[in-house]
Design a protein around this motif. Structure first.
Motif, PDB file in Angstrom:
ATOM      1  N   LEU A 206       0.670  -1.422   0.181  1.00  0.00           N
ATOM      2  CA  LEU A 206      -0.303  -0.596  -0.124  1.00  0.00           C
ATOM      3  C   LEU A 206       1.040   0.820  -0.246  1.00  0.00           C
ATOM      4  CD1 LEU A 206      -2.843  -1.083   2.463  1.00  0.00           C
ATOM      5  CD2 LEU A 206      -2.213  -1.508  -0.040  1.00  0.00           C
ATOM      6  N   TYR A 207       2.242   1.198   0.941  1.00  0.00           N
ATOM      7  CA  TYR A 207       2.823   2.255   0.770  1.00  0.00           C
ATOM      8  C   TYR A 207       3.321   2.260  -1.000  1.00  0.00           C
ATOM      9  CZ  TYR A 207       3.564   1.840   5.625  1.00  0.00           C
ATOM     10  OH  TYR A 207       3.715   0.735   6.556  1.00  0.00           O
ATOM     11  N   GLN A 208       3.484   1.493  -1.427  1.00  0.00           N
ATOM     12  CA  GLN A 208       4.552   1.847  -2.670  1.00  0.00           C
ATOM     13  C   GLN A 208       3.056   1.911  -3.882  1.00  0.00           C
ATOM     14  OE1 GLN A 208       7.014  -2.307  -2.607  1.00  0.00           O
ATOM     15  NE2 GLN A 208       7.118  -0.597  -4.301  1.00  0.00           N
ATOM     16  N   ALA A 209       2.057   1.792  -3.652  1.00  0.00           N
ATOM     17  CA  ALA A 209       0.371   2.179  -4.332  1.00  0.00           C
ATOM     18  C   ALA A 209       0.284   3.406  -4.026  1.00  0.00           C
ATOM     19  CB  ALA A 209      -0.606   2.098  -4.178  1.00  0.00           C
ATOM     20  N   PHE A 210       1.084   4.053  -3.183  1.00  0.00           N
ATOM     21  CA  PHE A 210       0.843   5.755  -2.835  1.00  0.00           C
ATOM     22  C   PHE A 210       1.722   6.401  -3.612  1.00  0.00           C
ATOM     23  CE2 PHE A 210       1.501   9.454  -0.442  1.00  0.00           C
ATOM     24  CZ  PHE A 210       0.375   9.881  -1.171  1.00  0.00           C
ATOM     25  N   LEU A 211       2.652   5.799  -3.278  1.00  0.00           N
ATOM     26  CA  LEU A 211       4.269   6.447  -3.407  1.00  0.00           C
ATOM     27  C   LEU A 211       4.207   6.879  -4.982  1.00  0.00           C
ATOM     28  CD1 LEU A 211       6.725   5.297  -0.621  1.00  0.00           C
ATOM     29  CD2 LEU A 211       5.560   7.847  -1.238  1.00  0.00           C
ATOM     30  N   GLU A 212       4.252   5.231  -5.646  1.00  0.00           N
ATOM     31  CA  GLU A 212       4.227   4.768  -7.621  1.00  0.00           C
ATOM     32  C   GLU A 212       3.520   5.290  -8.242  1.00  0.00           C
ATOM     33  OE1 GLU A 212       5.688   1.073  -7.324  1.00  0.00           O
ATOM     34  OE2 GLU A 212       7.121   1.380  -5.054  1.00  0.00           O
ATOM     35  N   GLY A 213       2.871   5.413  -7.015  1.00  0.00           N
ATOM     36  CA  GLY A 213       1.153   5.040  -7.725  1.00  0.00           C
ATOM     37  C   GLY A 213       0.202   6.259  -8.095  1.00  0.00           C
ATOM     38  N   VAL A 214       0.042   6.972  -6.687  1.00  0.00           N
ATOM     39  CA  VAL A 214      -1.128   8.294  -6.588  1.00  0.00           C
ATOM     40  C   VAL A 214       0.362   9.368  -6.185  1.00  0.00           C
ATOM     41  CG1 VAL A 214      -2.387   9.253  -5.274  1.00  0.00           C
ATOM     42  CG2 VAL A 214      -3.413   7.459  -5.270  1.00  0.00           C
ATOM     43  N   ALA A 215       1.442   9.473  -5.539  1.00  0.00           N
ATOM     44  CA  ALA A 215       1.762  10.570  -6.309  1.00  0.00           C
ATOM     45  C   ALA A 215       2.689  10.907  -7.032  1.00  0.00           C
ATOM     46  CB  ALA A 215       2.746  10.431  -4.375  1.00  0.00           C
TER      47      ALA A 215
END
Length: 303
Positions: A206-215
Motif C-alpha cells: 500500500l505504501y508503494q501503491a500510494f508513492l509509485e501510483g498516486v504521488a
C-alpha cells in the motif's frame, strides 16, 4: 491491534473443462484484473493526451499500436527481468520457468526495459524521436504501477518488514510453517487472542501503491501539463520512481532467495533503482538546452 489479511486473491472461477485428456479449472485472479485496469488507465489517459496534440503527427489508431507494443514489453520484460534479477539460480536449474508467469514473479525494472525496447521499435517505425515518445508516455505509467501494487496487496505477497505500528498487518503467507495448515477461522481466533501480533508487518504494497501510483502520477502528470523540454518528463519520472522505490525498500521485506546484498540493508530493489535515479538526474540536466515539443491538436474534420 493488528490487522489480519484475509482477502481471496481469486476474483472468480470459470467452468472446468477437459482438454487433451487433462482437467482445467480456470481461475481469474485479482492481480490479473489489476493488469487489465492498468492498461485501461494508460489507454484512457493516452487518448486524452493524443487529443490534446501532445505527440504531434500521431492519431489514436497509432497510439493504440504503441500501447499494444508496450503491453507485450511489460509482460515479457517483467517476466524475463524477474528470473534474471531475482531467480537466476532457479532459471539455471529449470530454464522453462521463464514461460510460467502464473507461478508468480514480475519485475518492474525488467518491465521498464521491455517497454523501452517496444517504444523504441514503435518510434522508429513512426519516424519519431525516441524521447518524444517517452515524454509522452511517462505520465501514463504511474497509475498502472499503483494498480499493480494493489494486486500485490490483495494477493498478500511482497509484504513489508516486521513492525509494531498501529496499522501493522499479519499476512498468513508470511507466518512460520506451523501455521500454514490452519483454516481461516483458526487464524482469526489466534489473531483475536493476539498470538499473531509478533508476526505483523508493514503493508508495504500500500505504501508503494500510494508513492509509485498516486504521488508519482500527480507529480508527473501535473508537470507534463505544460510543454516541457525534451527529456524533462522522462527524467522526472525516472528520478521520482527511483527515489520512491529506494525509500520504500527500507520497510519492505527483501526477497528471501537474495536477502540483503550489502551493509545489512541494501536490497536488489534499491540496487536497481540507483541507475534510474542517476538516469533521471542526467535527463533533467540534458533537458536544459533541449527543444520544446509544442502541442499540435488534430485539425477538425470537415463535414
Amino acid at each position: 491491534m493488528t490487522i489480519l489479511h484475509q482477502i481471496d486473491p481469486i476474483a472468480f472461477s470459470l467452468p472446468a473443462f477437459e482438454l487433451f485428456g487433462r482437467q482445467f479449472h480456470p481461475q481469474v485472479h485479482w492481480y490479473g484484473i489489476m493488469y487489465l485496469v492498468a492498461f485501461a488507465s494508460a489507454w484512457w489517459l493516452g487518448r486524452r493526451r493524443i487529443g490534446a496534440g501532445r505527440l504531434p503527427g500521431v492519431d489514436r489508431t497509432a497510439f493504440g499500436d504503441l500501447l499494444f507494443y508496450c503491453m507485450f514489453g511489460v509482460i515479457l520484460g517483467g517476466r524475463i527481468g524477474y528470473v534474471l534479477f531475482y531467480a537466476f539460480g532457479d532459471l539455471v536449474a529449470d530454464p522453462t520457468m521463464v514461460f510460467r508467469p502464473w507461478e508468480g514473479g514480475m519485475s518492474f525494472h525488467g518491465g521498464l526495459l521491455g517497454v523501452l525496447v517496444a517504444a523504441w521499435l514503435w518510434a522508429r517505425r513512426q519516424g519519431l524521436h525516441f524521447f518524444d515518445v517517452m515524454d509522452f508516455g511517462a505520465p501514463l505509467v504511474p497509475l498502472g504501477l499503483g494498480f499493480g501494487r494493489i494486486g500485490n496487496w490483495i494477493g498478500g505477497e511482497l509484504w513489508g518488514r516486521s513492525t509494531d505500528v498501529p496499522w501493522a498487518v499479519v499476512f498468513p503467507k508470511s507466518l512460520p510453517q506451523q501455521f500454514w495448515a490452519l483454516d481461516d477461522a483458526s487464524l482469526r481466533a489466534l489473531h483475536a487472542s493476539g498470538a499473531l501480533d509478533a508476526f505483523a508487518r508493514h503493508p508495504s504494497q500500500l505504501y508503494q501503491a500510494f508513492l509509485e501510483g498516486v504521488a508519482l502520477f500527480a507529480l508527473v502528470w501535473l508537470y507534463s501539463m505544460k510543454p516541457r523540454p525534451r527529456y524533462a518528463v522522462s527524467g522526472l519520472f525516472a528520478l521520482g520512481y527511483g527515489v520512491f522505490r529506494f525509500l520504500v525498500e527500507f520497510v519492505r521485506e527483501p526477497d528471501p532467495q537474495l536477502g540483503y546484498l550489502a551493509f545489512g540493508w541494501l536490497t536488489m530493489g534499491q540496487l536497481l533503482s540507483v541507475p534510474l535515479i542517476l538516469l533521471g538526474l542526467f535527463l533533467l540536466w540534458r533537458s536544459r538546452k533541449a527543444p520544446v515539443l509544442a502541442p499540435q491538436p488534430p485539425a477538425a474534420k470537415a463535414g
